[in-house]
Scaffold this motif. Structure first.
Motif, PDB file in Angstrom:
ATOM      1  N   GLY A  11      42.859  40.092  36.881  1.00 25.97           N
ATOM      2  CA  GLY A  11      43.934  39.280  37.412  1.00 25.97           C
ATOM      3  C   GLY A  11      44.285  38.142  36.482  1.00 25.97           C
ATOM      4  O   GLY A  11      43.420  37.569  35.824  1.00 25.97           O
ATOM      5  N   GLY A  15      46.942  35.975  40.345  1.00 25.59           N
ATOM      6  CA  GLY A  15      46.378  37.318  40.488  1.00 25.59           C
ATOM      7  C   GLY A  15      44.865  37.330  40.367  1.00 25.59           C
ATOM      8  O   GLY A  15      44.188  38.207  40.896  1.00 25.59           O
ATOM      9  N   ALA A  18      43.490  36.916  43.856  1.00 28.33           N
ATOM     10  CA  ALA A  18      43.519  38.193  44.580  1.00 28.33           C
ATOM     11  C   ALA A  18      42.429  39.125  44.056  1.00 28.33           C
ATOM     12  O   ALA A  18      41.783  39.836  44.824  1.00 28.33           O
ATOM     13  CB  ALA A  18      44.899  38.833  44.450  1.00 28.33           C
ATOM     14  N   THR A  19      42.201  39.088  42.755  1.00 26.82           N
ATOM     15  CA  THR A  19      41.139  39.891  42.156  1.00 26.82           C
ATOM     16  C   THR A  19      39.788  39.497  42.734  1.00 26.82           C
ATOM     17  O   THR A  19      38.970  40.351  43.081  1.00 26.82           O
ATOM     18  CB  THR A  19      41.149  39.718  40.623  1.00 26.82           C
ATOM     19  N   GLU A  21      39.184  38.132  45.629  1.00 22.47           N
ATOM     20  CA  GLU A  21      39.109  38.590  47.021  1.00 22.47           C
ATOM     21  C   GLU A  21      38.823  40.083  47.101  1.00 22.47           C
ATOM     22  O   GLU A  21      38.130  40.544  48.011  1.00 22.47           O
ATOM     23  CB  GLU A  21      40.403  38.256  47.768  1.00 22.47           C
ATOM     24  N   LEU A  22      39.352  40.826  46.158  1.00 23.10           N
ATOM     25  CA  LEU A  22      39.126  42.276  46.146  1.00 23.10           C
ATOM     26  C   LEU A  22      37.635  42.599  46.010  1.00 23.10           C
ATOM     27  O   LEU A  22      37.160  43.580  46.578  1.00 23.10           O
ATOM     28  CB  LEU A  22      39.926  42.921  45.013  1.00 23.10           C
ATOM     29  N   THR A  36      42.797  31.789  35.302  1.00 22.63           N
ATOM     30  CA  THR A  36      42.647  31.798  36.753  1.00 22.63           C
ATOM     31  C   THR A  36      42.054  30.488  37.259  1.00 22.63           C
ATOM     32  O   THR A  36      41.250  29.861  36.584  1.00 22.63           O
ATOM     33  CB  THR A  36      41.757  32.991  37.169  1.00 22.63           C
ATOM     34  N   TYR A  56      45.500  31.476  52.845  1.00 26.94           N
ATOM     35  CA  TYR A  56      44.559  32.231  52.027  1.00 26.94           C
ATOM     36  C   TYR A  56      44.053  31.314  50.919  1.00 26.94           C
ATOM     37  O   TYR A  56      44.770  31.062  49.950  1.00 26.94           O
ATOM     38  CB  TYR A  56      45.237  33.463  51.417  1.00 26.94           C
ATOM     39  N   TYR A  58      41.859  31.731  48.588  1.00 32.84           N
ATOM     40  CA  TYR A  58      41.514  32.357  47.309  1.00 32.84           C
ATOM     41  C   TYR A  58      40.467  31.536  46.557  1.00 32.84           C
ATOM     42  O   TYR A  58      40.737  30.955  45.517  1.00 32.84           O
ATOM     43  CB  TYR A  58      42.741  32.571  46.434  1.00 32.84           C
ATOM     44  N   THR A  60      38.132  31.655  44.252  1.00 34.46           N
ATOM     45  CA  THR A  60      37.667  32.499  43.153  1.00 34.46           C
ATOM     46  C   THR A  60      36.281  32.077  42.683  1.00 34.46           C
ATOM     47  O   THR A  60      35.459  32.922  42.309  1.00 34.46           O
ATOM     48  CB  THR A  60      38.674  32.449  41.986  1.00 34.46           C
ATOM     49  N   ARG A  63      33.799  33.646  44.878  1.00 39.15           N
ATOM     50  CA  ARG A  63      33.745  35.097  44.653  1.00 39.15           C
ATOM     51  C   ARG A  63      32.936  35.439  43.398  1.00 39.15           C
ATOM     52  O   ARG A  63      32.160  36.381  43.409  1.00 39.15           O
ATOM     53  CB  ARG A  63      35.153  35.686  44.527  1.00 39.15           C
TER      54      ARG A  63
END
Length: 147
Positions: A11, A15, A18-19, A21-22, A36, A56, A58, A60, A63
């Motif tokens: 990402g 992005g 979102a990466t 979160e994936l 990021t 959201y 996010y 990161t 994560r």
């Protein structure tokens, strides 16, 4: 039907959130983050906005702390949108992350052909994600040994 050990997520900018979160929702082998942020809440605070308004967040940073696989982070020194320090914090929080500092900002930080032709293939090969070694892998190892 794809083996999760062969899935790499990537990402850029938002992005990357979102990466991150994936990685909570699907097993993946590796993560690539380009320019990021640590979290949208951190970005909101930077612009004096209340983080509680975010639907959201996010996060990161959380994560990459939770993720057990390899992480590759690139970020520009002169990024005025997402501070360089956020990229450094992401790399520091991840287990065994590789961090590449670039001489650029955010919108002018063009991830050139060398990212996709050399740096990422070398890194992916070093992580065992490419079936055969390449000259990019040898260049990557030489660069690491030179440090």
């Amino acid at each position: 039907d794809i083996d999760a050990k062969r899935i790499v997520v990537m990402g850029y900018s938002i992005g990357g959130g979102a990466t991150g979160e994936l990685t909570r929702r699907r097993p993946v082998r590796a993560v690539i983050l380009l320019s990021t942020f640590t979290s949208l809440e951190d970005i909101a605070h930077r612009y004096f906005l209340p983080g509680f308004l975010l639907r959201y967040p996010y996060d990161t940073l959380a994560r990459v702390r939770e993720f057990t696989g390899p992480v590759f982070v690139e970020h520009g020194h002169r990024d005025k949108v997402i501070p360089f320090g956020m990229g450094q914090r992401l790399a520091s929080a991840a287990r065994g992350a590789e961090f590449v500092a670039l001489d650029c900002g955010h919108d002018d930080c063009h991830f050139d052909r060398s990212l996709f032709a050399q740096r990422l293939p070398a890194w992916l090969a070093a992580q065992g994600l490419l079936d055969r070694p390449s000259s990019a892998l040898e260049e990557h190892r030489d660069a690491q040994n030179a440090e």
